[in-house]
Design an enzyme around this catalytic site. Structure first.
Site, PDB file in Angstrom:
ATOM      1  N   TRP A 160      37.683  32.909  27.517  1.00 26.87           N
ATOM      2  CA  TRP A 160      36.493  33.432  26.852  1.00 26.87           C
ATOM      3  C   TRP A 160      35.770  34.450  27.728  1.00 26.87           C
ATOM      4  O   TRP A 160      34.557  34.388  27.909  1.00 26.87           O
ATOM      5  CB  TRP A 160      35.550  32.260  26.489  1.00 26.87           C
ATOM      6  CG  TRP A 160      36.067  31.420  25.365  1.00 26.87           C
ATOM      7  CD1 TRP A 160      36.650  31.865  24.211  1.00 26.87           C
ATOM      8  CD2 TRP A 160      36.038  29.987  25.260  1.00 26.87           C
ATOM      9  NE1 TRP A 160      37.001  30.804  23.403  1.00 26.87           N
ATOM     10  CE2 TRP A 160      36.633  29.636  24.016  1.00 26.87           C
ATOM     11  CE3 TRP A 160      35.568  28.964  26.078  1.00 26.87           C
ATOM     12  CZ2 TRP A 160      36.771  28.318  23.583  1.00 26.87           C
ATOM     13  CZ3 TRP A 160      35.695  27.654  25.659  1.00 26.87           C
ATOM     14  CH2 TRP A 160      36.300  27.346  24.415  1.00 26.87           C
ATOM     15  N   HIS A 181      31.483  32.900  21.373  1.00 20.58           N
ATOM     16  CA  HIS A 181      31.663  32.056  20.195  1.00 20.58           C
ATOM     17  C   HIS A 181      30.275  31.690  19.653  1.00 20.58           C
ATOM     18  O   HIS A 181      29.250  32.033  20.272  1.00 20.58           O
ATOM     19  CB  HIS A 181      32.496  30.801  20.508  1.00 20.58           C
ATOM     20  CG  HIS A 181      32.044  30.017  21.711  1.00 20.58           C
ATOM     21  ND1 HIS A 181      32.644  28.850  22.105  1.00 20.58           N
ATOM     22  CD2 HIS A 181      31.035  30.218  22.609  1.00 20.58           C
ATOM     23  CE1 HIS A 181      32.062  28.382  23.186  1.00 20.58           C
ATOM     24  NE2 HIS A 181      31.084  29.184  23.502  1.00 20.58           N
ATOM     25  N   ARG A 207      34.853  39.237  22.688  1.00 16.73           N
ATOM     26  CA  ARG A 207      35.761  38.729  23.715  1.00 16.73           C
ATOM     27  C   ARG A 207      36.563  39.847  24.349  1.00 16.73           C
ATOM     28  O   ARG A 207      36.877  40.833  23.694  1.00 16.73           O
ATOM     29  CB  ARG A 207      36.757  37.725  23.107  1.00 16.73           C
ATOM     30  CG  ARG A 207      36.110  36.428  22.778  1.00 16.73           C
ATOM     31  CD  ARG A 207      37.115  35.407  22.310  1.00 16.73           C
ATOM     32  NE  ARG A 207      36.387  34.300  21.714  1.00 16.73           N
ATOM     33  CZ  ARG A 207      36.949  33.223  21.190  1.00 16.73           C
ATOM     34  NH1 ARG A 207      38.269  33.112  21.186  1.00 16.73           N
ATOM     35  NH2 ARG A 207      36.205  32.266  20.673  1.00 16.73           N
ATOM     36  N   GLN A 221      32.464  34.462  13.593  1.00 14.79           N
ATOM     37  CA  GLN A 221      32.765  33.029  13.530  1.00 14.79           C
ATOM     38  C   GLN A 221      31.719  32.361  12.643  1.00 14.79           C
ATOM     39  O   GLN A 221      30.637  32.903  12.425  1.00 14.79           O
ATOM     40  CB  GLN A 221      32.711  32.397  14.929  1.00 14.79           C
ATOM     41  CG  GLN A 221      33.946  32.664  15.763  1.00 14.79           C
ATOM     42  CD  GLN A 221      34.022  31.807  17.010  1.00 14.79           C
ATOM     43  OE1 GLN A 221      33.025  31.261  17.464  1.00 14.79           O
ATOM     44  NE2 GLN A 221      35.212  31.708  17.566  1.00 14.79           N
ATOM     45  N   VAL A 264      34.013  19.143  23.098  1.00 13.29           N
ATOM     46  CA  VAL A 264      34.311  18.102  22.103  1.00 13.29           C
ATOM     47  C   VAL A 264      35.279  17.073  22.702  1.00 13.29           C
ATOM     48  O   VAL A 264      36.014  17.361  23.638  1.00 13.29           O
ATOM     49  CB  VAL A 264      34.926  18.685  20.798  1.00 13.29           C
ATOM     50  CG1 VAL A 264      33.903  19.485  20.017  1.00 13.29           C
ATOM     51  CG2 VAL A 264      36.159  19.518  21.095  1.00 13.29           C
ATOM     52  N   ALA A 318      31.770  19.004  15.251  1.00 14.57           N
ATOM     53  CA  ALA A 318      31.482  20.441  15.226  1.00 14.57           C
ATOM     54  C   ALA A 318      32.776  21.176  14.945  1.00 14.57           C
ATOM     55  O   ALA A 318      33.872  20.655  15.197  1.00 14.57           O
ATOM     56  CB  ALA A 318      30.904  20.886  16.563  1.00 14.57           C
TER      57      ALA A 318
HETATM   58  C1  FA5 Z   1      36.173  28.534  19.739  1.00 10.61           C
HETATM   59  O1  FA5 Z   1      35.660  29.661  19.784  1.00 10.61           O
HETATM   60  C2  FA5 Z   1      35.361  27.315  19.683  1.00 10.61           C
HETATM   61  N1  FA5 Z   1      33.973  27.622  19.896  1.00 10.61           N
HETATM   62  C3  FA5 Z   1      35.572  26.631  18.337  1.00 10.61           C
HETATM   63  C4  FA5 Z   1      35.042  25.229  18.292  1.00 10.61           C
HETATM   64  C5  FA5 Z   1      33.773  25.010  17.777  1.00 10.61           C
HETATM   65  C6  FA5 Z   1      35.791  24.161  18.745  1.00 10.61           C
HETATM   66  C7  FA5 Z   1      33.269  23.733  17.701  1.00 10.61           C
HETATM   67  C8  FA5 Z   1      35.298  22.890  18.673  1.00 10.61           C
HETATM   68  C9  FA5 Z   1      34.041  22.674  18.157  1.00 10.61           C
HETATM   69  P1  FA5 Z   1      38.615  29.450  19.477  1.00 10.61           P
HETATM   70  O2  FA5 Z   1      38.594  30.380  20.626  1.00 10.61           O
HETATM   71  O3  FA5 Z   1      39.883  28.788  19.169  1.00 10.61           O
HETATM   72  O4  FA5 Z   1      37.524  28.342  19.605  1.00 10.61           O
HETATM   73  O5  FA5 Z   1      38.161  30.273  18.177  1.00 10.61           O
HETATM   74  C10 FA5 Z   1      37.883  29.635  16.962  1.00 10.61           C
HETATM   75  C11 FA5 Z   1      38.440  30.412  15.783  1.00 10.61           C
HETATM   76  O6  FA5 Z   1      37.986  31.768  15.860  1.00 10.61           O
HETATM   77  C12 FA5 Z   1      39.957  30.534  15.798  1.00 10.61           C
HETATM   78  O7  FA5 Z   1      40.540  29.433  15.159  1.00 10.61           O
HETATM   79  C13 FA5 Z   1      40.184  31.797  15.013  1.00 10.61           C
HETATM   80  O8  FA5 Z   1      40.107  31.572  13.627  1.00 10.61           O
HETATM   81  C14 FA5 Z   1      39.003  32.629  15.429  1.00 10.61           C
HETATM   82  N2  FA5 Z   1      39.362  33.535  16.518  1.00 10.61           N
HETATM   83  C15 FA5 Z   1      39.514  33.264  17.829  1.00 10.61           C
HETATM   84  N3  FA5 Z   1      39.816  34.334  18.549  1.00 10.61           N
HETATM   85  C16 FA5 Z   1      39.876  35.352  17.680  1.00 10.61           C
HETATM   86  C17 FA5 Z   1      40.144  36.744  17.790  1.00 10.61           C
HETATM   87  N4  FA5 Z   1      40.378  37.316  18.948  1.00 10.61           N
HETATM   88  N5  FA5 Z   1      40.122  37.492  16.678  1.00 10.61           N
HETATM   89  C18 FA5 Z   1      39.832  36.935  15.472  1.00 10.61           C
HETATM   90  N6  FA5 Z   1      39.573  35.649  15.287  1.00 10.61           N
HETATM   91  C19 FA5 Z   1      39.594  34.863  16.382  1.00 10.61           C
END
Ligand code: FA5
Length: 350
Positions: A160, A181, A207, A221, A264, A318
């Site tokens: 991240w 996020h 990011r 998100q 989590v 969450a």
């Molecule tokens: C998170 O960002 C965590 N904050 C999610 C979370 C929230 C987990 C609450 C537990 C509890 P992650 O990096 O996997 O997790 O991103 C979450 C979602 O954002 C992914 O499943 C995807 O749908 C979307 N996402 C992640 N990175 C990208 C990207 N570079 N481009 C577009 N969508 C993305």
């Protein structure tokens, strides 16, 4: 030898005949000079000879002369009026507007596919009691990382990485950054209220990312958070299954897998079978057959404690999902980079 009277009648006949053929104002002027022109006009030429005639011939010729003169004058006036009328009619018809043509449709803008998807997601959760709140895109390190169990040296920071900002007033939560996020809003919401909590947080995140068909560096998100007495993992699964059915229909396959997020315990990721290959593997899903749409899990007791909730009394779940990925699945969009390329050909399809 013809008399002046004969000549007058002859000129009259020709003049009227020619006048009948005059088709425009220029030709009319030419006609006027030829027959009525003061210096060499045919009629004035004849009239000049009147005084020299013997008296008895002069009377008759004089009468004819007056008659011919006024005949030519009134024929001229009439012709001119007719030509002017024709000219106006011609101009009007050239300038006329064809009211039978279909009009050009006014161009009206539409909602961006991400905005539409955000609204659809919100509508899918609203009947389950979630209210919508928003948070800052520029965030303190504390909320984005520290309060979510990601201290300065934690390896999760690598995945991240983001842009950092200088700030004066740091309140001990420094430094400032562009949030990676929407999870920091979990902490902000819980700090501001007591349970029960049930919120949905849509917003833009940032990011450091090597972009590809399913990864952007600026995207959206939607965070979800539910905390109360007795909330269990079954509530998490039931809520997210209900959402998936509303969003994608009953015949779409849903996959939960264990995943790790520091805030989590336990954690999962939820994926939907890829629309492009239906699970076989393609460029859009990175050959995996699945498109990961969200991370989720039970809120970590450490996070609850930090905001002053007693983890022995309260539990919660969450989740954080990517609306662009959801729009891709719903509309068969094969590359996430279309969303913010400002290509009207793409955007106007929605
Ligand atoms: C998170 O960002 C965590 N904050 C999610 C979370 C929230 C987990 C609450 C537990 C509890 P992650 O990096 O996997 O997790 O991103 C979450 C979602 O954002 C992914 O499943 C995807 O749908 C979307 N996402 C992640 N990175 C990208 C990207 N570079 N481009 C577009 N969508 C993305």
């Amino acid at each position: 030898m013809s008399t002046l009277t004969d000549e007058l009648i002859d000129v009259e006949t020709r003049a009227l005949e020619e006048l009948g053929r005059v088709a425009d104002v220029d030709a009319l002027e030419q006609w006027r000079v030829t027959y009525q022109g003061r210096r060499h006009g045919r009629l004035p030429n004849l009239l000049e000879r009147l005084p020299a005639l013997p008296v008895e011939e002069r009377r008759e010729a004089g009468r004819q002369a007056n008659r011919v003169r006024s005949a030519l004058e009134s024929a001229y006036t009439e012709r001119r009026a007719a030509l002017e009328r024709a000219h106006v009619t011609q101009r009007l018809s050239a300038e006329a507007i064809d009211v039978t043509l279909p009009g050009r449709r006014a161009h009206s803008g539409g909602l961006h596919p991400t905005t539409r998807t955000l609204r659809e997601i919100i509508e899918a959760f609203r009947p389950m009691g979630f209210r919508v709140v928003e948070g800052p895109e520029v965030e303190w390190d504390y909320y984005n990382f520290e309060a979510l169990n990601i201290p300065a040296d934690h390896p999760a920071r690598d995945q991240w990485d983001t842009l950092w900002l200088d700030s004066e007033d740091d309140e001990g939560k420094r430094p400032l950054l562009l949030r990676t996020h929407t999870s920091p809003m979990q902490v902000r919401v819980m700090e501001a209220q007591q349970p029960p909590v049930r919120v949905l947080v849509p917003g833009r995140v940032f990011r450091h990312e090597a972009t590809d068909a399913s990864h952007e560096s600026v995207f959206f998100q939607v965070e979800g958070l539910a905390v109360d007495r007795g909330v269990t993992f079954a509530d998490l699964k039931g809520t997210l299954y209900t959402f998936a059915r509303r969003m994608f229909g009953p015949d779409r396959r849903v996959r939960f897998r264990c995943d790790f997020f520091p805030f989590v315990e336990p954690g999962v990721d939820m994926a939907i079978d890829c629309f492009g290959c239906r699970g076989a593997g393609c460029r859009t899903c990175g050959q995996s057959g699945w498109l990961e749409i969200m991370g989720a899990g039970m809120v970590h007791p450490g996070v609850l404690k930090r905001v002053g909730y007693d983890p022995d009394i309260y539990t919660g779940f969450a989740f954080g999902m990517g609306p662009e990925r959801i729009a891709m699945l719903r509309h068969g969009i094969d590359d996430i980079r279309h969303f913010y390329a400002n290509d009207l050909g793409f955007l106007e399809q929605f």
